[in-house]
Write a protein that holds these residues in place. Structure first.
Motif, PDB file in Angstrom:
ATOM      1  N   GLU A 165      -2.166   2.025 -12.844  1.00  0.00           N
ATOM      2  CA  GLU A 165      -1.766   1.527 -14.167  1.00  0.00           C
ATOM      3  C   GLU A 165      -2.812   1.832 -15.237  1.00  0.00           C
ATOM      4  O   GLU A 165      -2.688   1.393 -16.367  1.00  0.00           O
ATOM      5  CB  GLU A 165      -1.528   0.018 -14.113  1.00  0.00           C
ATOM      6  N   LYS A 166      -3.852   2.551 -14.832  1.00  0.00           N
ATOM      7  CA  LYS A 166      -4.946   2.934 -15.739  1.00  0.00           C
ATOM      8  C   LYS A 166      -5.711   1.722 -16.257  1.00  0.00           C
ATOM      9  O   LYS A 166      -6.238   1.727 -17.356  1.00  0.00           O
ATOM     10  CB  LYS A 166      -4.425   3.785 -16.896  1.00  0.00           C
ATOM     11  N   LYS A 167      -5.770   0.676 -15.451  1.00  0.00           N
ATOM     12  CA  LYS A 167      -6.551  -0.518 -15.766  1.00  0.00           C
ATOM     13  C   LYS A 167      -7.865  -0.412 -14.986  1.00  0.00           C
ATOM     14  O   LYS A 167      -8.078  -1.094 -13.987  1.00  0.00           O
ATOM     15  CB  LYS A 167      -5.778  -1.779 -15.398  1.00  0.00           C
ATOM     16  N   VAL A 168      -8.715   0.471 -15.473  1.00  0.00           N
ATOM     17  CA  VAL A 168      -9.911   0.874 -14.742  1.00  0.00           C
ATOM     18  C   VAL A 168     -10.861  -0.296 -14.491  1.00  0.00           C
ATOM     19  O   VAL A 168     -11.354  -0.471 -13.376  1.00  0.00           O
ATOM     20  CB  VAL A 168     -10.634   2.025 -15.485  1.00  0.00           C
ATOM     21  N   GLU A 169     -11.133  -1.083 -15.518  1.00  0.00           N
ATOM     22  CA  GLU A 169     -12.080  -2.194 -15.366  1.00  0.00           C
ATOM     23  C   GLU A 169     -11.567  -3.217 -14.346  1.00  0.00           C
ATOM     24  O   GLU A 169     -12.317  -3.655 -13.463  1.00  0.00           O
ATOM     25  CB  GLU A 169     -12.334  -2.863 -16.722  1.00  0.00           C
ATOM     26  N   GLU A 170     -10.279  -3.586 -14.455  1.00  0.00           N
ATOM     27  CA  GLU A 170      -9.705  -4.542 -13.509  1.00  0.00           C
ATOM     28  C   GLU A 170      -9.697  -3.965 -12.091  1.00  0.00           C
ATOM     29  O   GLU A 170      -9.950  -4.678 -11.118  1.00  0.00           O
ATOM     30  CB  GLU A 170      -8.290  -4.926 -13.931  1.00  0.00           C
ATOM     31  N   SER A 171      -9.401  -2.672 -11.992  1.00  0.00           N
ATOM     32  CA  SER A 171      -9.403  -1.999 -10.695  1.00  0.00           C
ATOM     33  C   SER A 171     -10.792  -2.080 -10.064  1.00  0.00           C
ATOM     34  O   SER A 171     -10.939  -2.361  -8.871  1.00  0.00           O
ATOM     35  CB  SER A 171      -8.978  -0.538 -10.855  1.00  0.00           C
ATOM     36  N   LEU A 176       0.828  -1.196   0.000  1.00  0.00           N
ATOM     37  CA  LEU A 176       0.000   0.000   0.000  1.00  0.00           C
ATOM     38  C   LEU A 176       0.869   1.256   0.000  1.00  0.00           C
ATOM     39  O   LEU A 176       0.639   2.179  -0.781  1.00  0.00           O
ATOM     40  CB  LEU A 176      -0.947   0.019   1.203  1.00  0.00           C
ATOM     41  N   ILE A 177       1.863   1.285   0.863  1.00  0.00           N
ATOM     42  CA  ILE A 177       2.731   2.469   0.938  1.00  0.00           C
ATOM     43  C   ILE A 177       3.479   2.661  -0.375  1.00  0.00           C
ATOM     44  O   ILE A 177       3.591   3.792  -0.875  1.00  0.00           O
ATOM     45  CB  ILE A 177       3.687   2.364   2.143  1.00  0.00           C
ATOM     46  N   ASN A 178       3.960   1.571  -0.963  1.00  0.00           N
ATOM     47  CA  ASN A 178       4.618   1.683  -2.272  1.00  0.00           C
ATOM     48  C   ASN A 178       3.662   2.240  -3.319  1.00  0.00           C
ATOM     49  O   ASN A 178       4.042   3.080  -4.140  1.00  0.00           O
ATOM     50  CB  ASN A 178       5.168   0.331  -2.734  1.00  0.00           C
ATOM     51  N   ALA A 179       2.418   1.797  -3.287  1.00  0.00           N
ATOM     52  CA  ALA A 179       1.424   2.295  -4.240  1.00  0.00           C
ATOM     53  C   ALA A 179       1.132   3.775  -3.991  1.00  0.00           C
ATOM     54  O   ALA A 179       1.044   4.563  -4.934  1.00  0.00           O
ATOM     55  CB  ALA A 179       0.138   1.476  -4.158  1.00  0.00           C
ATOM     56  N   LEU A 180       1.004   4.166  -2.724  1.00  0.00           N
ATOM     57  CA  LEU A 180       0.742   5.570  -2.400  1.00  0.00           C
ATOM     58  C   LEU A 180       1.891   6.466  -2.856  1.00  0.00           C
ATOM     59  O   LEU A 180       1.677   7.608  -3.259  1.00  0.00           O
ATOM     60  CB  LEU A 180       0.514   5.744  -0.888  1.00  0.00           C
ATOM     61  N   LYS A 181       3.101   5.927  -2.787  1.00  0.00           N
ATOM     62  CA  LYS A 181       4.277   6.689  -3.203  1.00  0.00           C
ATOM     63  C   LYS A 181       4.625   6.447  -4.672  1.00  0.00           C
ATOM     64  O   LYS A 181       5.574   7.020  -5.185  1.00  0.00           O
ATOM     65  CB  LYS A 181       5.461   6.322  -2.310  1.00  0.00           C
ATOM     66  N   ASN A 182       3.847   5.564  -5.336  1.00  0.00           N
ATOM     67  CA  ASN A 182       4.063   5.199  -6.741  1.00  0.00           C
ATOM     68  C   ASN A 182       5.463   4.621  -6.957  1.00  0.00           C
ATOM     69  O   ASN A 182       6.142   4.926  -7.937  1.00  0.00           O
ATOM     70  CB  ASN A 182       3.805   6.395  -7.652  1.00  0.00           C
ATOM     71  N   HIS A 183       5.909   3.789  -6.009  1.00  0.00           N
ATOM     72  CA  HIS A 183       7.225   3.157  -6.045  1.00  0.00           C
ATOM     73  C   HIS A 183       7.148   1.727  -6.551  1.00  0.00           C
ATOM     74  O   HIS A 183       6.280   0.975  -6.133  1.00  0.00           O
ATOM     75  CB  HIS A 183       7.831   3.093  -4.628  1.00  0.00           C
ATOM     76  N   ASN A 184       8.049   1.337  -7.395  1.00  0.00           N
ATOM     77  CA  ASN A 184       8.268  -0.049  -7.804  1.00  0.00           C
ATOM     78  C   ASN A 184       6.966  -0.831  -7.976  1.00  0.00           C
ATOM     79  O   ASN A 184       6.757  -1.871  -7.359  1.00  0.00           O
ATOM     80  CB  ASN A 184       9.188  -0.747  -6.785  1.00  0.00           C
ATOM     81  N   ILE A 185       6.105  -0.332  -8.830  1.00  0.00           N
ATOM     82  CA  ILE A 185       4.798  -0.959  -9.008  1.00  0.00           C
ATOM     83  C   ILE A 185       4.908  -2.412  -9.506  1.00  0.00           C
ATOM     84  O   ILE A 185       4.226  -3.285  -8.980  1.00  0.00           O
ATOM     85  CB  ILE A 185       3.878  -0.098  -9.903  1.00  0.00           C
ATOM     86  N   PRO A 186       5.802  -2.747 -10.462  1.00  0.00           N
ATOM     87  CA  PRO A 186       5.889  -4.164 -10.872  1.00  0.00           C
ATOM     88  C   PRO A 186       6.268  -5.093  -9.711  1.00  0.00           C
ATOM     89  O   PRO A 186       5.641  -6.134  -9.523  1.00  0.00           O
ATOM     90  CB  PRO A 186       6.969  -4.158 -11.953  1.00  0.00           C
ATOM     91  N   GLY A 187       7.275  -4.716  -8.918  1.00  0.00           N
ATOM     92  CA  GLY A 187       7.661  -5.533  -7.767  1.00  0.00           C
ATOM     93  C   GLY A 187       6.575  -5.577  -6.715  1.00  0.00           C
ATOM     94  O   GLY A 187       6.333  -6.609  -6.090  1.00  0.00           O
TER      95      GLY A 187
END
Length: 172
Positions: free
Chosen positions: A138-144, A92-103
């Motif tokens: 990642e702009k994957k709105v439907e999956e989100s 969650l923190i990585n996502a909030l900071k937009n860090h290393n999204i693939p990992g």
């Protein structure tokens, strides 16, 4: 042990009353006592609690530091619930900071699978909420939307709305 548990409970109460400094003070004392008496599960719980408190206050660097420590300690004692909880929060923190999204996605996928295997609806719902955030980034709105709906269904089915209200706000 009883004093550590009592301090953890007092800390949670202070946090609910929005007395952050007192909550942190009690949680750190509980952590110190758990460490001194070598209560390894107590150490894990208190590290996760401190991470959650700092996360709630948007002090992300301290939050992630405590979650990483909780992850390491949980691994040492093979406490799967602690591993999953701390990993989800780190994601969650990585996502909030937009860090290393693939990992982060890879770690989250593993955490989601583990939460489901544990039959732990709260952790599973948290994982789906974080997954919805990452997919939105990642702009994957439907999956989100699908992930968010799955989390919402779990929250309703298991009456978790009170438990996850603050977490849900943090994600979205």
């Amino acid at each position: 042990l009883a004093l550590s548990v009592a301090l953890s409970n007092v800390s949670a109460t202070y946090h609910k009353l929005m007395r952050f400094e007192k909550a942190i003070e009690c949680a750190k004392r509980a952590l110190r006592i758990s460490s001194e008496i070598e209560d390894k599960l107590g150490v894990c719980l208190n590290l996760n609690n401190l991470g959650e408190m700092y996360l709630a206050e948007d002090i992300l660097e301290k939050a992630v530091s405590y979650f990483k420590q909780a992850y390491v300690h949980s691994r040492e004692i093979s406490w799967k619930e602690g591993l999953v909880s701390s990993a989800i929060h780190i994601c969650l923190i990585n996502a909030l900071k937009n860090h290393n999204i693939p990992g982060t996605k890879h770690t989250l996928d593993e955490s989601l699978k583990a939460a489901e295997e544990l039959h732990h609806p709260e952790l599973t719902a948290k994982a789906y909420l974080v997954q919805s955030k990452i997919l939105a980034l990642e702009k994957k709105v439907e999956e989100s939307h699908v992930s968010f709906k799955t989390a919402q269904d779990l929250i309703k089915q298991h009456n978790l709305s009170k438990n996850l209200k603050d977490f849900e706000k943090k994600v979205h």
